[in-house]
Write a protein that holds these residues in place. Structure first.
Motif, PDB file in Angstrom:
ATOM      1  N   ILE A 319      26.901 -69.309 -21.193  1.00 13.01           N
ATOM      2  CA  ILE A 319      28.165 -68.632 -20.865  1.00 13.01           C
ATOM      3  C   ILE A 319      28.055 -67.929 -19.518  1.00 13.01           C
ATOM      4  CG2 ILE A 319      29.723 -66.785 -21.601  1.00 13.01           C
ATOM      5  CD1 ILE A 319      29.055 -67.610 -24.497  1.00 13.01           C
ATOM      6  N   GLU A 320      26.880 -67.359 -19.212  1.00  7.97           N
ATOM      7  CA  GLU A 320      26.695 -66.718 -17.907  1.00  7.97           C
ATOM      8  C   GLU A 320      26.770 -67.745 -16.779  1.00  7.97           C
ATOM      9  OE1 GLU A 320      23.001 -64.694 -18.202  1.00  7.97           O
ATOM     10  OE2 GLU A 320      23.816 -63.011 -19.370  1.00  7.97           O
ATOM     11  N   ALA A 321      26.272 -68.968 -17.039  1.00  3.81           N
ATOM     12  CA  ALA A 321      26.372 -70.021 -16.023  1.00  3.81           C
ATOM     13  C   ALA A 321      27.809 -70.502 -15.868  1.00  3.81           C
ATOM     14  CB  ALA A 321      25.464 -71.195 -16.405  1.00  3.81           C
ATOM     15  N   THR A 322      28.566 -70.455 -16.963  1.00  5.91           N
ATOM     16  CA  THR A 322      29.966 -70.902 -16.924  1.00  5.91           C
ATOM     17  C   THR A 322      30.868 -69.864 -16.267  1.00  5.91           C
ATOM     18  OG1 THR A 322      29.584 -72.123 -18.976  1.00  5.91           O
ATOM     19  CG2 THR A 322      31.868 -71.760 -18.343  1.00  5.91           C
ATOM     20  N   ALA A 323      30.517 -68.567 -16.418  1.00  2.00           N
ATOM     21  CA  ALA A 323      31.412 -67.474 -15.996  1.00  2.00           C
ATOM     22  C   ALA A 323      31.817 -67.546 -14.526  1.00  2.00           C
ATOM     23  CB  ALA A 323      30.775 -66.128 -16.327  1.00  2.00           C
ATOM     24  N   PRO A 324      30.895 -67.748 -13.556  1.00  2.11           N
ATOM     25  CA  PRO A 324      31.338 -67.792 -12.154  1.00  2.11           C
ATOM     26  C   PRO A 324      32.295 -68.944 -11.867  1.00  2.11           C
ATOM     27  CG  PRO A 324      28.950 -67.483 -12.303  1.00  2.11           C
ATOM     28  CD  PRO A 324      29.418 -67.824 -13.665  1.00  2.11           C
ATOM     29  N   VAL A 325      31.987 -70.121 -12.423  1.00  2.00           N
ATOM     30  CA  VAL A 325      32.884 -71.268 -12.219  1.00  2.00           C
ATOM     31  C   VAL A 325      34.237 -70.987 -12.846  1.00  2.00           C
ATOM     32  CG1 VAL A 325      33.227 -73.722 -12.702  1.00  2.00           C
ATOM     33  CG2 VAL A 325      30.945 -72.858 -12.162  1.00  2.00           C
ATOM     34  N   PHE A 326      34.188 -70.426 -14.062  1.00  2.57           N
ATOM     35  CA  PHE A 326      35.436 -70.089 -14.755  1.00  2.57           C
ATOM     36  C   PHE A 326      36.239 -69.071 -13.952  1.00  2.57           C
ATOM     37  CE2 PHE A 326      37.892 -67.525 -17.702  1.00  2.57           C
ATOM     38  CZ  PHE A 326      38.540 -68.478 -18.452  1.00  2.57           C
ATOM     39  N   SER A 327      35.533 -68.068 -13.391  1.00  5.34           N
ATOM     40  CA  SER A 327      36.211 -67.044 -12.591  1.00  5.34           C
ATOM     41  C   SER A 327      36.901 -67.653 -11.384  1.00  5.34           C
ATOM     42  CB  SER A 327      35.200 -65.980 -12.158  1.00  5.34           C
ATOM     43  OG  SER A 327      35.795 -65.041 -11.294  1.00  5.34           O
ATOM     44  N   ASN A 328      36.193 -68.579 -10.702  1.00  3.54           N
ATOM     45  CA  ASN A 328      36.797 -69.236  -9.532  1.00  3.54           C
ATOM     46  C   ASN A 328      38.015 -70.066  -9.926  1.00  3.54           C
ATOM     47  OD1 ASN A 328      34.875 -68.150  -7.821  1.00  3.54           O
ATOM     48  ND2 ASN A 328      33.503 -69.914  -8.006  1.00  3.54           N
ATOM     49  N   LEU A 329      37.877 -70.811 -11.044  1.00  3.90           N
ATOM     50  CA  LEU A 329      39.004 -71.623 -11.494  1.00  3.90           C
ATOM     51  C   LEU A 329      40.173 -70.753 -11.915  1.00  3.90           C
ATOM     52  CD1 LEU A 329      37.111 -74.351 -13.553  1.00  3.90           C
ATOM     53  CD2 LEU A 329      38.251 -74.646 -11.360  1.00  3.90           C
ATOM     54  N   LEU A 330      39.852 -69.617 -12.552  1.00  2.47           N
ATOM     55  CA  LEU A 330      40.913 -68.693 -12.952  1.00  2.47           C
ATOM     56  C   LEU A 330      41.621 -68.133 -11.722  1.00  2.47           C
ATOM     57  CD1 LEU A 330      42.336 -67.167 -15.223  1.00  2.47           C
ATOM     58  CD2 LEU A 330      40.551 -65.436 -15.105  1.00  2.47           C
ATOM     59  N   TYR A 331      40.831 -67.798 -10.701  1.00  2.02           N
ATOM     60  CA  TYR A 331      41.428 -67.291  -9.463  1.00  2.02           C
ATOM     61  C   TYR A 331      42.291 -68.363  -8.806  1.00  2.02           C
ATOM     62  CZ  TYR A 331      41.764 -65.346  -4.767  1.00  2.02           C
ATOM     63  OH  TYR A 331      42.228 -64.880  -3.569  1.00  2.02           O
ATOM     64  N   MET A 332      41.780 -69.602  -8.789  1.00  3.62           N
ATOM     65  CA  MET A 332      42.572 -70.702  -8.234  1.00  3.62           C
ATOM     66  C   MET A 332      43.839 -70.917  -9.049  1.00  3.62           C
ATOM     67  SD  MET A 332      39.577 -73.450  -7.300  1.00  3.62           S
ATOM     68  CE  MET A 332      40.786 -74.695  -6.898  1.00  3.62           C
ATOM     69  N   ASP A 333      43.719 -70.766 -10.370  1.00  3.48           N
ATOM     70  CA  ASP A 333      44.885 -70.906 -11.235  1.00  3.48           C
ATOM     71  C   ASP A 333      45.918 -69.832 -10.920  1.00  3.48           C
ATOM     72  OD1 ASP A 333      46.196 -72.248 -13.368  1.00  3.48           O
ATOM     73  OD2 ASP A 333      45.733 -70.561 -14.671  1.00  3.48           O
TER      74      ASP A 333
END
Length: 691
Positions: A319-333
């Protein structure tokens, strides 16, 4: 017993095997063989390792089958086996010389394998309990000495070291495998372009960490996102939020929403037992200190506590590895949502502007600096039947080359080059249209508004005609009495002279003079009628009645000129009319028609209703038509094409029509001319019967 030298040699060999062999079963099998050979009176040696559910299963031993029962099928449950429970609790070797006098061993295997004496040893390393070893003879007591028991303990310690080495090796392999999985996870996440894709990848790796399980995510989103919601739910198996909570409620978790809120606020994992070897794990997804969501996992908890902790740690790493990518995608969203919102606002603004432009009933178009059409509204009139999609993007002077070097061409160039607003009028040669054109410069070219002023031009023409009538009226009012008074005096003296017998030879001249005076008086009377703008003696009557009254006169005039007459009437509503004025209008129109025809031709006069709002009087001749060059001058006072005409006949007709709010229109051609006089029908009051 073997001698000490053989024992030490065997211990050295087992030590070498423990340190070099990677297969745990092979190593433990060597240990059991050494124990059985060390104690010749031992028929059976079995090593039992933990299963994860609190029980211990046979793993290695000698023999591997006894009384048709395999060692691997043997399970020891400390809850029902007092000897095993004591061994775990004390972690000390227990030797039972006579099982018949001791109640600790399980009676079922004691009876099945005829165990008379039993040696039980714990396998432990430091503080960790790893398993247990049991030795017995089949049907005979072992009669072990303390030295023999210590020798066995030495071999069991070797087994503990082997198990610890195997566990360490497995942990290293697991760590390497987990690191590789994290690398693979990072690589797969780098290809994700949506939040849902990143969550699906995360769920896939969580399943590898926990085995099977149910996974879901609660996404915390800012209000600026495109869906406008604060929390979004996504489950691995497609369940919606309500179905997920109902699923957890069936498993025994009723306060799920509170657990999610607590995980977000505390920024720490939460683990709760759900019974039936299942547990609920909530891990917040944190990036740069901000919680972006919570991952929920329902997984099996049948393994040891330490193994579960390792699983949780690995899941947290995923989940920690997923969090930065998820954060970027959320920001892009979020950015995408803002772009869509602003794009929608811009589209709505453009739509409103277009709506305003399209609602303008005048023509509107835009030309860029290359003289190309870039916009045309729906009301723009294009010559030659052109359509907007045919000319958009094309040069105006290529589409309409006939306009080059015209007023329009020069004025448009002045607006484009001098950057000034120009306004001018232009007539369409192809169609009978007049346009008032205004061109406004802007950064990319000029925008133009075309207003159809055909009706305005007609009004101006009508106002000019009415101004002439008004002028005639003023002249008539001023000179009528001044002319008629001396004429009356002259006529009176001429009548006296006619009656004088001495002047009888000149009577013919006197009568001619009186006739000419009467003709002059009639002209003045018509002149006054044209100038009159007041309406008097108006009564409700039928237009057919007036036409019927003068039909005998019309027929006589027609017959005297050897011409034909056709009169038809339809039922029409009554109108507010002045009988004498309408009579004069009909007379003037039918006499003009007769004068335009040759002998034998037919004059047609008729009345009919039109759209229930008008009554039409139509006078049609079979003459050669009216010259288009003079048709605009018809009705102008004193304008005539007849040798003996006064130019007041049609002027009187137009004046009478104007006083009755009627209009006169003309249709002419080589086959003849039709004068239409259209009278408006007065609206009926409620309850008033039709007449």
């Amino acid at each position: 017993m073997v001698n000490d030298q053989s024992r030490y040699s065997r211990l050295a060999n087992i030590t070498r095997i423990v340190n070099t062999k990677l297969d745990l079963h092979e190593v433990l099998q060597q240990v059991t063989t050494a124990i059985s050979e060390e104690i010749v009176r031992c028929d059976s040696v079995g090593i039992f390792l933990p299963e994860g559910d609190g029980t211990y299963r046979g793993f290695a031993g000698k023999p591997e089958m006894m009384s048709s029962v395999t060692l691997q099928s043997q399970v020891i449950d400390p809850k029902t086996d007092n000897l095993a429970a004591e061994l775990i609790a004390t972690r000390k070797t227990i030797y039972i010389a006579d099982t018949s006098t001791d109640n600790r061993p399980d009676l079922k295997p004691v009876g099945a394998f005829q165990i008379n004496s039993l040696l039980a040893l714990p396998i432990s390393f430091e503080k960790e309990f790893m398993g247990m070893v049991f030795l017995f003879n089949y049907g005979t007591p072992m009669n072990l000495t303390q030295s023999e028991i210590e020798s066995v303990e030495a071999y069991v310690n070797m087994a503990a070291v082997a198990i610890q080495n195997a566990k360490s090796f497995n942990q290293k392999e697991k760590l390497l495998r987990e690191k590789q999985l994290l690398l693979d996870l990072t690589r797969e996440l780098s290809f994700c372009s949506t939040i849902q894709e990143s969550l699906n990848v995360c769920f896939g790796y969580l399943k590898q960490a926990f085995g099977e399980g149910d996974f879901a995510a609660h996404i915390i989103k800012s209000p600026s996102t495109k869906d406008g919601t604060s929390v979004q739910f996504h489950a691995a198996d497609g369940m919606v939020a309500q179905e997920w909570q109902e699923h957890l409620a069936k498993l025994g978790t009723q306060n799920y929403s509170e657990l999610v809120t607590h995980a977000v606020s505390q920024k720490e994992p939460i683990r709760t037992d759900m019974g039936t070897n299942q547990g609920l794990l909530l891990i917040p997804m944190i990036s740069i200190g901000e919680v972006h969501g919570v991952i929920s996992a329902v997984c099996c908890c049948s393994e040891s506590e330490s193994a579960i902790e390792l699983q949780i740690a690995f899941a947290q790493a995923i989940i920690e590895a997923t969090a930065p990518v998820f954060s970027n995608l959320l920001y892009m969203d979020q950015l995408e949502g803002m772009v869509e919102e602003r794009t929608s606002a811009l589209y709505a603004a453009n739509k409103r502007v277009n709506s305003v432009i399209e609602s303008i009933t005048d023509g509107f178009f835009v030309l860029n600096k290359n003289w190309e059409y870039t916009y045309i509204n729906q009301h723009l009139f294009l010559p030659k039947g052109k359509k907007a999609d045919e000319v958009l993007g094309k040069n105006i002077w290529d589409v309409f080359p006939e306009t080059v070097d015209t007023l329009t061409y020069n004025e448009f160039h002045r607006a484009m080059i001098d950057r000034v607003t120009v306004r001018f009028e232009s007539q369409s040669d192809a169609e009978d249209f007049w346009f008032e054109i205004t061109a406004y410069p802007f950064d990319d070219g000029i925008c133009c508004v075309l207003k159809n002023i055909k009706e305005k031009k007609q009004y101006e023409k009508e106002l000019k005609r009415l101004a002439n009538l008004d002028l005639i009226g003023q002249m008539a009012a001023g000179i009528s009495h001044e002319i008629r008074n001396p004429m009356t005096t002259v006529r009176g003296f001429l009548q006296l002279m006619v009656m004088n017998e001495q002047l009888e030879p000149h009577a013919a001249h006197f009568n001619l003079m009186i006739a000419e005076l009467d003709r002059a008086n009639a002209i003045i009377t018509e002149f006054l009628s044209v100038g009159n703008t007041r309406t008097s003696d108006m009564k409700m009557m039928s237009l057919n009645t007036i036409l019927d009254d003068i039909s005998p006169l019309i027929k006589i005039d027609t017959a005297n000129q050897n011409k034909q007459i056709h009169i038809y009437t339809q039922e029409v509503p009554e109108l507010l009319l002045n009988h004498n004025e309408i009579r004069q209008l009909i007379i003037n129109l039918y006499r003009n028609g007769l004068e335009a025809m040759d002998e034998g031709q037919t004059l047609t006069i008729g009345t009919y209703p039109e759209n229930e709002n008008y009554v039409v009087l139509a006078v049609q001749d079979q003459g050669s038509g009216i010259d288009p060059a003079i048709i605009d001058k018809i009705g102008t006072p004193f304008y005539t094409t007849k040798d003996e005409g006064t130019g007041l006949g049609l002027g009187i007709c137009y004046a009478v029509a104007a006083r009755h709010n009627a209009t006169i229109t003309i249709e002419t051609g080589p086959e003849g001319t039709i004068f239409f006089t259209k009278f408006p029908v007065e609206p009926k009051a409620d309850g008033e019967p039709n007449k």
